[in-house]
Design a protein around this motif. Structure first.
Motif, PDB file in Angstrom:
ATOM      1  N   TYR A 185     -19.400   5.900   1.949  1.00  0.00           N
ATOM      2  CA  TYR A 185     -20.038   6.036   3.251  1.00  0.00           C
ATOM      3  C   TYR A 185     -19.255   5.173   4.237  1.00  0.00           C
ATOM      4  O   TYR A 185     -18.438   4.350   3.837  1.00  0.00           O
ATOM      5  N   GLU A 186     -19.533   5.337   5.517  1.00  0.00           N
ATOM      6  CA  GLU A 186     -18.891   4.446   6.488  1.00  0.00           C
ATOM      7  C   GLU A 186     -19.264   2.994   6.194  1.00  0.00           C
ATOM      8  O   GLU A 186     -18.504   2.076   6.482  1.00  0.00           O
TER       9      GLU A 186
ATOM     10  N   ASN B 135      -4.879  -0.703   8.958  1.00  0.00           N
ATOM     11  CA  ASN B 135      -6.333  -0.728   8.786  1.00  0.00           C
ATOM     12  C   ASN B 135      -6.812   0.308   7.782  1.00  0.00           C
ATOM     13  O   ASN B 135      -8.013   0.466   7.569  1.00  0.00           O
ATOM     14  N   GLY B 136      -5.870   1.019   7.157  1.00  0.00           N
ATOM     15  CA  GLY B 136      -6.237   2.003   6.155  1.00  0.00           C
ATOM     16  C   GLY B 136      -5.846   1.606   4.746  1.00  0.00           C
ATOM     17  O   GLY B 136      -5.923   2.437   3.825  1.00  0.00           O
ATOM     18  N   ILE B 137      -5.452   0.354   4.569  1.00  0.00           N
ATOM     19  CA  ILE B 137      -5.027  -0.114   3.252  1.00  0.00           C
ATOM     20  C   ILE B 137      -5.438  -1.569   3.081  1.00  0.00           C
ATOM     21  O   ILE B 137      -5.401  -2.350   4.043  1.00  0.00           O
TER      22      ILE B 137
ATOM     23  N   GLY C  38     -13.608   1.541   6.243  1.00  0.00           N
ATOM     24  CA  GLY C  38     -14.818   0.929   6.758  1.00  0.00           C
ATOM     25  C   GLY C  38     -14.716  -0.587   6.674  1.00  0.00           C
ATOM     26  O   GLY C  38     -13.929  -1.138   5.900  1.00  0.00           O
ATOM     27  N   ALA C  39     -15.533  -1.273   7.463  1.00  0.00           N
ATOM     28  CA  ALA C  39     -15.461  -2.736   7.534  1.00  0.00           C
ATOM     29  C   ALA C  39     -15.747  -3.389   6.186  1.00  0.00           C
ATOM     30  O   ALA C  39     -15.261  -4.486   5.902  1.00  0.00           O
ATOM     31  N   ASP C  40     -16.528  -2.726   5.332  1.00  0.00           N
ATOM     32  CA  ASP C  40     -16.857  -3.320   4.040  1.00  0.00           C
ATOM     33  C   ASP C  40     -15.755  -3.121   3.009  1.00  0.00           C
ATOM     34  O   ASP C  40     -15.786  -3.736   1.941  1.00  0.00           O
ATOM     35  N   VAL C  41     -14.776  -2.290   3.313  1.00  0.00           N
ATOM     36  CA  VAL C  41     -13.664  -2.034   2.393  1.00  0.00           C
ATOM     37  C   VAL C  41     -12.446  -2.869   2.743  1.00  0.00           C
ATOM     38  O   VAL C  41     -11.731  -3.354   1.866  1.00  0.00           O
ATOM     39  N   ILE C  42     -12.201  -3.056   4.042  1.00  0.00           N
ATOM     40  CA  ILE C  42     -10.966  -3.700   4.496  1.00  0.00           C
ATOM     41  C   ILE C  42     -11.091  -5.216   4.373  1.00  0.00           C
ATOM     42  O   ILE C  42     -11.212  -5.953   5.343  1.00  0.00           O
TER      43      ILE C  42
END
Length: 207
Positions: A66-67, A162-164, A190-194
């Motif tokens: 999810y986002e 911002n995609g890795i 998403g902010a929780d992944v980066i």
């Protein structure tokens, strides 16, 4: 009294139920196999860690996201992959057991059946160029995770910073996680992944 009322209200809320096929994007997780072997695999006697395989970055999984947050263990009536099909993923995942686990936890949330999910996972893996320079690691290095990220960005010009993200565990480089749209084109995370690790970490050599 207020505490009891709050507990009753929380109990009345419906439990979250993740639905297959309902998600926003994928995270492609690439694991540095020598780090996993040094941390766990060698002690288990895992075949993945045998030098004859010459593993560097291997596929950990293709994860619906999810986002914010992610679904897991979704209910799905679609067919599971066969043992032969999960076993056929060993060349890029290290073991058929991992392929089966990834299907159960993440793949059922994709809305695809087992064979199609594994095929999509392989396609996502092959679309990403693993930096050739990292195939030349012959001795343990200590370096900043940003160096790994920069190497991936150079090898994959269509990606953006911002995609890795690069993760670490036990002061070793653990994974590179790449965010992809549902059609497997690079996108921002998403902010929780980066959440990069920032301190220098060890990169064990390919065996």
């Amino acid at each position: 009294m207020r505490r009891l009322l709050l507990l009753l209200l929380l109990a009345a809320l419906p439990a979250r139920s993740d639905s297959a096929g309902e998600f926003d994007y994928y995270v492609l997780a690439l694991s540095w196999s020598p780090s996993w072997c040094a941390a766990e695999g060698d002690a288990r006697g895992a075949d993945q860690c045998d030098p004859r395989h010459d593993h560097g970055f291997i596929l950990h999984g293709l994860w619906p996201q999810y986002e914010s947050g992610y679904p897991e263990y979704c209910r799905s009536s679609l067919r599971d992959p066969s043992r032969r099909q999960t076993g056929a993923m060993e060349d890029i995942m290290g073991s058929g057991g991992l392929a089966w686990h990834q299907w159960k936890k993440h793949g059922r949330c994709s809305g695809l059946d087992g064979p199609d999910y594994l095929a999509l996972s392989r396609e996502a893996y092959t679309r990403v160029t693993r930096p050739p320079i990292l195939r030349k690691v012959a001795e343990e290095l200590t370096l900043r995770p940003a160096v790994i990220e920069a190497a991936f960005l150079e090898a994959n010009p269509e990606m953006t910073a911002n995609g890795i993200t690069v993760t670490c565990r036990d002061r070793r480089i653990q994974e590179v996680r790449i965010c992809l749209s549902r059609d497997l084109t690079p996108r921002g995370c998403g902010a929780d992944v980066i959440r990069d690790c920032s301190q220098p970490a060890r990169l064990p050599p390919i065996r």
